[in-house]
Design a protein around this motif. Structure first.
Motif, PDB file in Angstrom:
ATOM      1  N   GLU A   1       0.812  -1.198   0.000  1.00 14.99           N
ATOM      2  CA  GLU A   1       0.000   0.000   0.000  1.00 14.99           C
ATOM      3  C   GLU A   1       0.853   1.257   0.000  1.00 14.99           C
ATOM      4  O   GLU A   1       0.471   2.287  -0.535  1.00 14.99           O
ATOM      5  N   SER A   2       1.997   1.223   0.652  1.00 14.80           N
ATOM      6  CA  SER A   2       2.853   2.396   0.693  1.00 14.80           C
ATOM      7  C   SER A   2       3.852   2.399  -0.452  1.00 14.80           C
ATOM      8  O   SER A   2       4.685   3.284  -0.555  1.00 14.80           O
TER       9      SER A   2
ATOM     10  N   SER B   1       5.212   8.181   8.779  1.00 13.66           N
ATOM     11  CA  SER B   1       3.925   7.470   8.831  1.00 13.66           C
ATOM     12  C   SER B   1       3.464   6.972   7.474  1.00 13.66           C
ATOM     13  O   SER B   1       2.694   6.007   7.388  1.00 13.66           O
ATOM     14  N   ASP B   2       3.929   7.603   6.394  1.00 13.87           N
ATOM     15  CA  ASP B   2       3.506   7.146   5.069  1.00 13.87           C
ATOM     16  C   ASP B   2       4.392   6.014   4.547  1.00 13.87           C
ATOM     17  O   ASP B   2       4.159   5.490   3.457  1.00 13.87           O
ATOM     18  N   LEU B   3       5.412   5.637   5.320  1.00 17.95           N
ATOM     19  CA  LEU B   3       6.231   4.471   4.972  1.00 17.95           C
ATOM     20  C   LEU B   3       5.760   3.288   5.817  1.00 17.95           C
ATOM     21  O   LEU B   3       6.218   3.090   6.940  1.00 17.95           O
ATOM     22  N   THR B   4       4.826   2.554   5.279  1.00 15.07           N
ATOM     23  CA  THR B   4       4.301   1.373   5.981  1.00 15.07           C
ATOM     24  C   THR B   4       4.531   0.154   5.094  1.00 15.07           C
ATOM     25  O   THR B   4       3.603  -0.324   4.432  1.00 15.07           O
TER      26      THR B   4
END
Length: 344
Positions: free
Chosen positions: A129-130, A218-221
């Motif tokens: 997703e990321s 937080s956007d690196l998942t």
């Protein structure tokens, strides 16, 4: 992460394809027997199948027919491998519903191009997703935006996985974990240098800092193979998985971050080893209950390769080998490891 099943009776071809596709960021399962591959498909649903044409017991075309006859797998992308002499079989395969074919011999670029094309048509990519995939089992690799990250330093990659494992840490916690032999000032300096290199490898915003605590943005998942393995291990320990699912799960395991040498890495390896031993024990017990003594023997042997002092696995191995009349039962009873000899 797209999952790929490769079926070929040639062990060298299986290894080659597995290495190429794993490095490209795919989750790969292999089988050297199409009949066994059909059993595997009952518990493992890939996003694409690659199969040789000429194999004993069942040809790739017969295997393709079986797959296409399965209502749940009927639309599964299917790629045939063929030599020049088998081109007539390829035409038959395309008529049976194969999506593509790859001629032998092939280059790594040929393989990845063919696989990526089929996955794109199926609406799949290697990104989570990321847009990031982190692989720590049996390898140390991060795939981001469709390409493997070129790390400025090996320690920067290790720091990335440390942050992935620990979520949020102080600079001292990270420095102590990655450079325990250094004094405080030197370890702190190394941490900040490595943090800079991590950001250079990814982006300046990859790691955020709040109140002197550091974490991945937080956007690196990323999709993290260790996390998935431990999630499935929990299901196994709760009794939710059958024998084939346990065997499949045991195949996910690999040595965590090969080449890394830090106390925190050793802690993760120990944690994962214990989970793998639990999974192998459950699988060996299920194989024994199902009357599959040879499978039980192989599972006990795999456990002993991790923990050669496990008395339960030595006993289980000796019993399983005795059941199938294997003369190595005597060696197992004497606690002699012969691991250079394959049980197959």
């Amino acid at each position: 992460m797209p999952r790929i099943l490769v079926v070929d009776d040639d062990a060298a071809i299986l290894k080659l394809i597995s290495v190429i596709l794993s490095r490209a960021g795919h989750e790969v399962r292999t089988s050297n027997h199409p009949v066994e591959a059909l059993d595997l498909l009952k518990v493992f649903t890939p996003d694409l199948v690659i199969s040789d044409v000429v194999m004993p017991y069942m040809t790739g075309l017969e295997f393709l027919e079986k797959v296409r006859d399965n209502e749940q797998l009927g639309a599964l992308p299917f790629v045939l491998l063929s030599s020049h002499a088998e081109r007539g079989d390829v035409r038959r395969g395309m008529n049976l519903g194969a999506d593509d074919y790859l001629p032998k011999p092939f280059t790594p670029q040929d393989l990845t191009t063919a696989v990526d094309a089929r996955l794109r048509r199926a609406g799949l990519t290697i990104q989570g997703e990321s847009g990031m995939l982190a692989k720590g089992l049996g390898t140390a690799q991060v795939v981001w935006k469709g390409a493997a990250v070129a790390w400025v330093s090996r320690k920067a990659l290790e720091l990335f996985f440390y942050l992935l494992e620990h979520k949020e840490v102080t600079s001292w916690e990270a420095a102590e974990a990655l450079w325990p032999e250094k004094d405080e000032a030197r370890a702190s300096s190394l941490f900040h240098t490595t943090l800079h290199r991590l950001r250079r490898s990814l982006s300046n915003e990859a790691v955020v800092s709040t109140n002197r605590r550091y974490a991945l943005a937080s956007d690196l998942t990323p999709e993290y193979d260790v996390q998935r393995y431990e999630l499935l291990a929990g299901q196994a320990e709760n009794g939710s998985l059958g024998l084939e699912e346990l065997r499949e799960l045991a195949g996910i395991y690999g040595h965590f971050l090969p080449g890394a040498d830090s106390p925190w890495v050793d802690d993760v390896r120990s944690r994962l080893e214990q989970k793998q031993l639990s999974i192998l024990g459950l699988a060996a017990r299920a194989a024994t209950d199902a009357g599959r003594a040879k499978d039980a023997a192989m599972l006990h042997q795999r456990a002993l390769a991790i923990d050669p002092m496990s008395e339960l696995d030595w006993q289980g191995l000796a019993r399983a080998l005795d059941t199938i009349g294997d003369p190595r039962a005597r060696l197992a009873a004497q606690r002699e490891a012969w691991w250079a000899v394959d049980l197959d």
